[in-house]
Structure formats: C-alpha cells, structure tokens
Design a protein around this motif. Structure first.
Motif, mmCIF file in Angstrom:
data_model
loop_
_atom_site.group_PDB
_atom_site.id
_atom_site.type_symbol
_atom_site.label_atom_id
_atom_site.label_comp_id
_atom_site.label_asym_id
_atom_site.label_seq_id
_atom_site.Cartn_x
_atom_site.Cartn_y
_atom_site.Cartn_z
ATOM 1 N N LEU A 137 76.070 5.389 48.502
ATOM 2 C CA LEU A 137 74.875 4.897 47.964
ATOM 3 C C LEU A 137 74.650 3.342 48.327
ATOM 4 O O LEU A 137 75.442 2.454 48.565
ATOM 5 N N PHE A 141 70.038 -8.996 44.879
ATOM 6 C CA PHE A 141 68.917 -9.494 44.563
ATOM 7 C C PHE A 141 68.815 -10.786 44.457
ATOM 8 O O PHE A 141 69.975 -11.555 44.535
ATOM 9 N N ILE A 167 64.286 1.560 35.817
ATOM 10 C CA ILE A 167 65.391 0.518 35.851
ATOM 11 C C ILE A 167 65.427 0.166 34.412
ATOM 12 O O ILE A 167 66.679 0.051 33.846
ATOM 13 N N PRO A 203 70.694 -9.184 38.021
ATOM 14 C CA PRO A 203 71.376 -7.765 37.839
ATOM 15 C C PRO A 203 71.826 -7.079 38.811
ATOM 16 O O PRO A 203 71.569 -7.295 40.057
ATOM 17 N N LEU A 252 72.507 -3.174 39.880
ATOM 18 C CA LEU A 252 72.238 -1.750 39.778
ATOM 19 C C LEU A 252 73.083 -0.823 40.317
ATOM 20 O O LEU A 252 73.173 -0.848 41.502
ATOM 21 N N PHE A 289 73.525 2.830 41.508
ATOM 22 C CA PHE A 289 72.513 3.947 41.948
ATOM 23 C C PHE A 289 73.369 5.482 41.566
ATOM 24 O O PHE A 289 74.554 5.417 41.720
#
Lengths: 232, 232
Positions: free
Chosen positions: A125, A130, B31, B126, B128, B130
């Motif tokens: 994945l 960010f 999200i 953050p 994330l 997936f």
C-alpha cells in the motif's frame, strides 16, 4: 477594461469604492497525476458571498478552487487548484479593504507528489508523507503592511463548534470568524442552507438557520457597516 | 415504468434488447467528514459512452461517481461515492450482456475514516493508513455465474501505456482494455478529446485522436458487433 471602468464609475451602494478579496471552494492537493486530496466544499456559500458583496457595490476579487457552483457574475475570478496557488493569488490581489476567506483550504498537502501514476502492486500500500500547507488566513491577518482593514475567516467544524471557532479566531489573528457546523447530520454541506455564528470582539452572535444567499447578504451588510463610508 | 416499457418496446438499433452496465466518473474515498481522496475524472468519456450505447438501443445502467459532466439522458442512473458502493451497485445491476468500466475507481481507501474533522495540531501531521479497494473489473471478469458476455476495462496510464494496459488485461481477466495516455501534457484529462488503443484477443488497435463522443460511438459500434444480433 473600459466596461470595467464604466462598471466602477456606476457602482453604487454602501461598498462602492471598496475592494474585497473573497476565497471560495475547495483546494485540490495532488498525490500523483490522477489522484488528489480534496475538501468537501461546493463553493455555494463563497459564491453567494461574492455575489452579495458585488451587489452592494464592492469590487470583488474572487479567488476560487475547483468548486461545483459557478462563480458569481460581476466579480473578477481567479481560478486556482492548490492551497499554495490560492495563497499566491490572494497576496497578488492585495491591497484590499477587506478579505473574506470562505474557501475550504486543505491543511496538508502530499510532500512529494509522484510525477507518474502510482501503480497498484500486490500486498503493498502507498504511504503518503504530508507537509503542512501555508495558512492563508493567519498569514494575511499577520501582515504588517497592507493588512486589509477587516479580515474574516470561516470555521467549518464538526465538534465543539463555538469553542473551536473562538480558539481559531485568536490563533489566526483575524477580526471575525464565521463558524458553522458541517456535521453530516446537519445537511449543510452541499445544501442550500447554513446556520452560522459570527464571532468578533463583540462576542458570538448566533444567526438562525437560513439560505446561504441570506447568510451572504447579512454578512455583506455587516461588512459594509464595519468598513463604514469611503472617505473621499 | 410504463414509459420505460414503451421505451424498450420502441428501442431499435443493433443493441435493442441488450442490457449494458457502464461505470463512469471518479470515486471519493473519505478521510474524515470534510476531506476525501479522489481520482481526476470528469466523467466525460463515460457519459459519452452511455449515450452512444443507449443511442444504439441498449438498456444502459449507468453507475456513476461524483462526476463533473452530467449523466446522459435515456439511461438508468445509479449515483455512488466510494469504490465499495460502486461495486455493490454494479453487482446489483447484473446480469447484463456487457459491462464497460470507464470509471476511475480509487485503488485505495483510508482504512478508518475519522468520524470527526481531523484537527490541525502544531508540529503534527496526520498519518493515513490505507486499505486496498475492491477490484470491480477483476471481480466481474472472474464471475463464474452471471459474467457478462463482454467485459471491457479502461486503463488510464501515464507511462508505458501499451505495456501496462496489456498486462492489466491479463491480470484482470477482462475481454477488452481501452488504454489511454492521461499524462498532463496530452491535455486528455478534462478535455474534449481522447486517443485510445483497444486491446483484445485480436491485438492492439490504436485509434487516431478524436472527440470523446467519437471514441464512444466507435466503441459502442464495436460492442454491438461483438455481441451480435439478439437471438429471439
């Protein structure tokens, strides 16, 4: 430009002679050439606001991300995609008498967008790194030279709306915050109505639920009142 | 439904009596309540295709994500947001004589979308996590019962278009792949034109650059030819 000049000469209303920057819509932050991160924002409230301010005679510079709702007539439209582009367009549009930040700007972008489409590989994945986006509202509020006389931010919150919005006003250094509850249950996001609380030095003024165009006209009238008559 | 029935009774053309599922547009993967991940897809090619197939007399079930371009007239429109919703809508729409997957489905979703707006906190970005989305094209291609007689996928590529698309056809188990180069330089994404290569058992057939509506009509004619006359 001739038409522009005639328009200005003919402009009447309490905001005639005033230049106001309005941001609207979402921003799109690229992940790769075909994917991006976005904020939910139809651009309806921002467009209504641009329309209401122009209706009171203001010269409106309307800086908009990729919104669903078309920009209003009678404003200067500047189209952008990303938060960085929106910041540059806003700074270019200054000086102004007021700036109203109704756009839903992404707080973060992907640090290194891929130049080619990220392939789907078995058992793997993607990880996205960010970076923080520029804070346009805070940056404009903190300007030492050329700060608009009135800086208005929006706070779209889902929890503790008033507390979060009041803290946001202090943190950003803006004059007013228009707070609203965008929890999915309210149906406000993507809808025709809005229910906002205007937070200023005078405290918090909760407006009843009304059409986004009515919110826009009421806010435009408040802005006209706050700016007062143009000194000539 | 009466109008539907009349429509079908009156339908003529080489695809009269055929039921075809078409997917179109992007998917939006949440999200949190205000942010999502999206694919760039105006939905223009999918809408043109739905229109062309209906124009040849097919009953079209048009499963569409949040596209910019409105769905065509004369088709049954099913609106979805996420890849999971699109898969469910496609499976619901089967059986069908053909299925054409023109949507730009997100390969990944955020594993646990936040129920409240993720707050921006100083010095903290953050992360994330997936999860892989269902592969609608592969799943439909692999159906043992109720597989459409003709399954067509699209491959939007930015690099090694032909090699990637040919590999995709084998991997997914579909009958045809419509490959196109969506590199930003081509101007195809969001534009009116497309340049595709149709990959089938017969090899790769590169079509000249033409309008998306022309690509749609040419592909619809190929589909009609492949399905042949309805046996009565």
């Amino acid at each position: 430009e001739i038409v522009d000049a005639i328009g200005k000469a003919l402009a009447s209303g309490p905001l005639a002679g005033r230049r106001i920057v309005v941001t609207s819509g979402p921003t799109h932050e690229p992940i790769d050439p075909v994917r991006y991160i976005a904020n939910r924002s139809s651009g309806a409230q921002g467009a209504a606001l641009g329309d209401a301010l122009a209706g009171l005679g203001a010269e409106v510079i309307f800086v908009t991300g990729p919104a669903e709702v078309p920009p209003p007539k009678g404003v200067k439209v500047v189209k952008v995609d990303t938060a960085a582009e929106m910041r540059a367009a806003v700074m270019d549009a200054l000086p102004a008498d007021a700036a109203v930040f109704a756009a839903a700007v992404a707080d973060w972008r992907v640090e290194q967008p891929a130049t080619g489409k990220i392939k789907k590989t078995p058992d793997s994945l993607p990880t996205l790194q960010f970076a923080e986006n520029p804070d346009i509202l805070a940056d404009v509020s903190a300007l030492r030279e050329g700060r608009p006389g009135l800086v208005v931010g929006f706070a779209a919150e889902t929890d503790d709306v008033l507390a979060n919005a009041t803290a946001k006003r202090a943190r950003k250094g803006c004059d007013w915050i228009v707070a609203n509850d965008v929890s999915p249950a309210t149906g406000i996001m993507g809808g025709q109505e809005n229910m906002v609380t205007l937070i200023s030095d005078d405290g918090a003024d909760a407006w009843p639920r009304m059409g986004k165009d009515q919110v826009a006209r009421k806010l435009a009238a408040k802005i006209a009142e706050a700016l007062g008559p143009v000194s000539r």
